[in-house]
Structures are given as structure tokens and as C-alpha cells.
Design an enzyme around this catalytic site. Structure first.
Site, PDB file in Angstrom:
ATOM      1  N   HIS A   1       7.507   5.460  17.959  1.00 16.54           N
ATOM      2  CA  HIS A   1       6.536   6.359  17.497  1.00 16.54           C
ATOM      3  C   HIS A   1       5.635   5.390  16.523  1.00 16.54           C
ATOM      4  CE1 HIS A   1       4.521   9.244  14.658  1.00 16.54           C
ATOM      5  NE2 HIS A   1       3.813   9.732  15.798  1.00 16.54           N
TER       6      HIS A   1
ATOM      7  N   HIS B   1      -2.636   3.433  10.879  1.00 16.88           N
ATOM      8  CA  HIS B   1      -2.189   4.652  10.973  1.00 16.88           C
ATOM      9  C   HIS B   1      -3.701   5.170  10.298  1.00 16.88           C
ATOM     10  CE1 HIS B   1       0.434   8.278  10.566  1.00 16.88           C
ATOM     11  NE2 HIS B   1      -0.239   8.389  11.783  1.00 16.88           N
TER      12      HIS B   1
END
Length: 592
Positions: A128, A174
Site C-alpha cells: 500500500h 501521496h
């Protein structure tokens, strides 16, 4: 024999001997039994031990001799034994063999599962936010953690892709956080270089796509030019069944949501233009409360998985721009969910196959109300579970709930560490560490009335596992004399934890051995297992401290289904999952 003086309150010292490790009583008894009470064990006797105690029924005298020759070479610097030299093991030679984790492994080390079934039949080692070097909010983005993950056998790499500040290139970052970006092309090139060093089985790149159609076209160009013939995608559009890992060896696969319609894409473009992604914008946002950042992060993740489609829509689905269908054509595993609620999302009546993503909280809710629907869905489709956004320190959740319901992609933050990640490491030691584990048959079968496995059902005991914990070794080589205790040698004990379905979850621990670098416990424990196929044996050594928290002395996690019977060497790892050079346990495994 060495000694060490431990100073107590700077007033006086205590002297302890630090000798070498010696065979424990049980090993001496076994050696005496198979050597006929003599001082040496011959090749035929050793072969008998391997067959009767270690469960290696097909072992020949020649196999036994090869092991004996390797032990002799290591212990006595022999290049090999000639035809006229006797082949025999002394007690110390035999003990050396038992403690050698490369000669006497606790689990199987080769790929041995059937690899010809469709991809949904496998648990897949999944990362992830694979590009993050640390926490989820302010760490650097880099290809280094991607490389490390691939080298440890991870087969699913996640990349969050966003436009750069000038909207003419793609970066991995991110989104809506203070993380620093890395270019997409750098990540793709590193994946190409390191994808198949640890395993030949396919690498899946899951893209969390926040791009406009023109940049999606650029991604398609990057991907095809970077991977070339390594890239697999269906020639005829949407798949009705996924290929097998065997047929996809040395292939790269793309998984993401299909491009949206042109109107929707323009709406996304407006959102992307206002998203804080570059350092200068991030600096302006640095005064935000962490809770605000977390809310934005979770919104971005939901947005990336929120693509909804009509069940009867065309598989071509266009965007109004000639290059976008090319991008869509490269997507082998399409992400998204049908319109409607969870029940509809888990419906498997259509010929379309897809990937559905659920957060860890959503999985808990779905498991409570739609457990068998999840199992049925994962028999043909792919289910991905991802950590909740509140895990800003890159911690992880308990993975077993996902595996119990057949989820193939239980996505973890591989850059973190902790007990949950130890379980993930342990699970994917299965099947030679290739990153693909064939799911147990009960998760794939349907009954006469099309019923499937019910994770909530109470099942009878299927097998009984006996675990012997004999002794430990190696701490005196890998740690300083005062690492665990300034005043005396360590006081070690071992904790055992079966992690599996709720009925199998059990904890045990040995007695504490005081003041000894080479503890001998010589204890055995019994575990009754209802679903041994999913059970993991987590092992942790602690050092007892009377005044503070017990110190960590090493850990490992072993899949019960892969355990080799017999007396085995079990190497231990540090908190981050790095193997210690010398620390190991001598244990025995027996299925009753």
C-alpha cells in the site's frame, strides 16, 4: 570458556561464564537412539533419522551422505570425503546439522502450489502506497521502498499518480499531504529492473489515478515504452476470466479504474488543479490540522475507488479523446464498483470481472453483514483491502479477516513494522516466498446448493499441532553482554501465538530461564486447529525484566501449512523483519 563481569550499583561485580552452546538432553537422547548408543552416526543411521523423525520418507542414503559431507566441510574444513573415508556424524556434528537453518529448514522453500488457476484463486503479496519511505503525511516519495518491496517478494505495487505543478508530466505522491514527489518514469524503470529478481510471477501495478485524459495518454505511452513485451493486457478488451500466475510469468499487469467520460474528466481536472501537491503549495498547507489532512487523504482514496459503472455499459467506454481508449486498453484488472450499495457491488452474476477495494473499516462492516457474499465475490473477482487513513505512522491492521473472506490483495504499508506486518511476512513465506499463495480449496468451492464457506461457522477440529521449544542460541554473538541486562546475563522466555480463525487463536509461553545466554526450555505445547490452512504460528522471544518492560529478543512467523515435521532450526528476525545473523531456536513440529 569466556567470562564477563557484570557490575552491580558500581560497588561490586558478578562474574558469569559465557560458554559455548551444548546439545540439550533431548538431542542427546535422539543421537543415542539412532547411533545405536555409539559415538558416531553412520549414513544409514542418519537416513533412518531423517525418515522417521524429520518425515523425509523419500530420503536415500546418498541424500544423507550429501548432508553429512556438507556438515563435515563446514565444521572440519573438509572439501569432501573420499570413497574410502567413513561417513559418520559425531554428536557435535549432528547438533550442528540441527541448528543449520539452511540444511534443516522449518518450512518448505520451493514453489509447490498449483500455479495454473486464475489469479483470484491466490492470495497475493500486496503493498500500500509502495513509494513512501516513512509516514503517510510528510515522508519522502522514492523508488527505494518499491525496490525493497520487490526484492522481498511483494507482487503488487501501488502508485498514486498526479499531475506535476505545470500539468505536463506525472509524479508519484501521496496527494493532499506534505510528502515530496518522485517522477512516475523513475518508479516504472525501477519496477522493470527489479520486478523478477525475487520471483518470476507477475507484478501488478495498481494506479490510484488522479489524472486528466491527456496525462492518462502520456502514462499509456510511458508504460508501453518502459515495459515493452513485459506488459500484459487483453487483446480483446474486458476479460471474462483472469489468466493464471503461471501463464503470466515475467509479466507486468496494470490495475486501475477505467477512464471516466469526458465531462467527468473535466470535472476531475478542476479538482486536480486545486489539490496541494507541490512543496510550495504544501508549505502553505503546513499549518493545517492533521485531522484536516487526514480527511483530505481519505477523500482522495475514496475518489480513486469511486468509479461506478452500469452493468450493461459498453466495455469500450470512450472519453472523447482519441488517446484515452489506449490507456484504458492497458488496464487488465479494472477497478470500480457497480452503482448501488455493497450488496450490489458484491454481485457476481455478470460476465465482467473486476477489482473492488474496501478500507479495513468497510471490510469489518461487510464481514459482519455480508460474509458469505464476500467469499463468493472473491471466487471470481479480486478484493483489495487497504489501511484506514488514520494510520499516519504507516502502521497496519490485522490481516486475517481479509484472508478468511478470500481477499486476494490485503494491502500493507511495507515500510512500517509491528506484529501485523510480522504476520504478513510469515504468510508470504508460503510457497517458496514467490508472492502467490493458492487459496485453500474451501474458499473456492461451492456446495450442492451453491453455498460457500461461512467464516462465522463453528467447525470441528481438523488437526492437532504439537510444538516443542527446546533451546535458543546466537544472542551472545549478535548482542553485547549488557544489551539485555547491565547486571547479569539475560532471562529469556518464548511466546507462541497461533493466529487464525477466532476458534484457533491461542497463546502459550515457556518458563523463564534465568541468567543464561543459551536457554534450554525443553517444553512442548498442543494446539487444536479447525482451519490449519490459514493458521500462522507467531514466535517471539522476550527477556524478562523485573522492573521495566520485557526486552525484545527476536521474532518470526511461520505458516502452519508449510511446517516440516521434525526437529528444526528456526531463525529469528528483528522488529523490522531483518534476519539476525546468529539468533535461532531449536524446535520440533509434529502433526498428531
Amino acid at each position: 570458556m569466556k567470562t564477563h563481569n557484570y557490575k552491580v550499583f558500581k560497588c561490586f561485580s558478578r562474574k558469569f561464564k559465557i560458554g559455548g552452546v551444548e546439545p540439550p538432553p533431548y538431542v542427546k537422547l535422539i543421537f543415542a537412539k539412532y547411533s545405536g548408543g555409539g559415538t558416531q552416526m553412520g549414513a544409514a543411521q542418519f537416513r533412518r533419522f531423517l525418515a522417521e523423525v524429520q518425515g523425509e520418507e523419500g530420503c536415500t542414503v546418498a541424500d544423507a551422505e550429501r548432508i553429512m559431507e556438507e556438515v563435515a566441510r563446514r565444521r572440519h574444513n573438509h572439501i569432501g570425503l573420499t570413497e574410502h573415508q567413513p561417513r559418520a556424524l559425531t554428536l557435535d556434528d549432528f547438533f550442528h546439522y540441527l541448528l543449520s537453518d539452511d540444511l534443516n529448514q522449518a518450512i518448505k522453500t520451493q514453489v509447490h502450489h498449483d500455479m495454473t488457476a486464475p489469479l483470484p484463486h491466490y492470495f497475493i503479496y500486496t503493498g500500500h502506497n509502495s513509494y513512501l519511505t516513512g509516514n503517510q503525511i510528510s515522508s519522502d516519495c522514492s523508488d527505494v521502498p518499491i525496490i525493497k518491496a520487490l526484492l522481498t517478494g511483494v507482487r503488487v505495487i501501488e502508485l498514486d499518480i498526479w499531475p506535476n505543478s505545470t500539468k505536463d508530466d506525472i509524479q508519484v505522491i501521496h496527494g493532499r499531504t506534505l510528502t515530496t514527489p518522485v517522477t512516475l518514469i523513475k518508479c516504472l524503470r525501477s519496477i522493470r529492473e527489479y520486478a523478477f529478481i525475487a520471483s518470476p510471477y507477475p507484478v501488478i501495478i495498481t494506479l490510484e489515478d488522479h489524472l486528466t485524459p491527456d496525462l492518462q495518454a502520456k502514462v499509456a505511452e510511458m508504460v508501453t515504452q518502459t515495459f515493452g513485451d513485459m506488459l500484459y493486457y487483453p487483446e480483446s478488451g474486458c476479460l471474462e476470466e483472469f489468466p493464471s500466475p503461471e501463464s503470466l510469468k515475467y509479466k507486468i499487469i496494470i490495475s486501475t479504474k477505467p477512464p471516466k467520460e469526458d465531462v467527468e474528466a473535466k470535472s476531475i481536472k478542476g479538482k486536480e488543479n486545486s489539490s496541494p501537491r507541490e512543496r510550495d503549495i504544501c508549505e502553505e498547507s503546513s499549518q493545517k490540522e492533521v485531522s484536516d489532512l487526514l480527511a483530505e487523504m481519505e477523500a482522495a482514496e475514496r475518489e480513486s475507488e469511486s468509479y461506478e459503472y452500469e452493468e450493461n455499459s459498453s466495455s469500450d467506454g470512450g472519453s472523447g479523446q482519441s488517446e484515452t481508449p489506449k490507456y484504458k486498453h492497458l488496464i487488465t484488472i479494472q477497478a470500480g464498483k457497480p452503482k448501488g450499495g455493497l450488496k450490489n457491488a458484491l454481485r457476481v452474476g455478470s460476465n465482467k470481472i473486476r477489482r473492488l477495494s474496501l478500507s479495513e473499516q468497510a471490510l469489518e462492516k461487510a464481514a459482519a453483514s455480508h460474509g458469505t457474499d464476500l467469499v463468493r465475490f472473491t471466487q471470481k473477482n479480486v478484493l483489495r483491502i487497504y489501511p484506514k487513513g488514520m494510520r499516519v505512522n504507516s502502521s497496519n491492521y490485522k490481516p486475517m479477516l481479509g484472508w478468511m473472506h478470500g481477499a486476494q490483495m490485503v494491502a500493507f504499508n511495507m515500510q512500517g513494522y509491528g506484529k501485523s506486518l510480522w504476520l504478513m511476512h510469515g504468510m508470504f513465506r508460503c510457497n517458496g516466498g514467490c508472492g502467490y499463495i493458492k487459496k485453500p480449496d474451501f474458499l473456492m468451492k461451492k456446495g450442492p446448493y451453491r453455498e460457500v464457506f461461512n467464516p462465522k461457522a463453528t467447525l470441528p477440529v481438523k488437526t492437532i499441532l504439537k510444538v516443542g521449544v527446546y533451546m535458543g542460541d546466537g544472542w551472545s554473538l549478535d548482542f553485547s553482554p549488557t544489551h539485555f541486562d547491565s547486571y547479569s546475563p539475560p532471562d529469556f522466555y518464548t511466546k507462541l501465538h497461533i493466529v487464525g480463525v477466532p476458534a484457533d487463536d491461542t497463546k502459550r509461553k515457556t518458563k523463564i530461564i534465568d541468567d543464561n545466554w543459551f536457554p534450554v526450555w525443553d517444553e512442548a505445547f498442543i494446539f487444536s486447529l479447525t482451519v490449519p490452512e490459514l493458521a500462522l504460528l507467531r514466535i517471539e522471544v522476550r527477556e524478562h525484566d523485573r522492573s521495566e518492560k520485557d526486552d525484545f529478543g527476536g521474532q518470526t512467523c511461520l505458516p502452519v501449512s508449510e511446517l516440516r515435521p521434525g526437529i528444526r532450526s528456526v531463525p529469528l528476525f528483528d522488529k523490522k523483519g531483518e534476519k539476525y545473523k546468529s539468533v535461532r531456536l531449536l524446535m520440533e513440529f509434529e502433526f498428531l
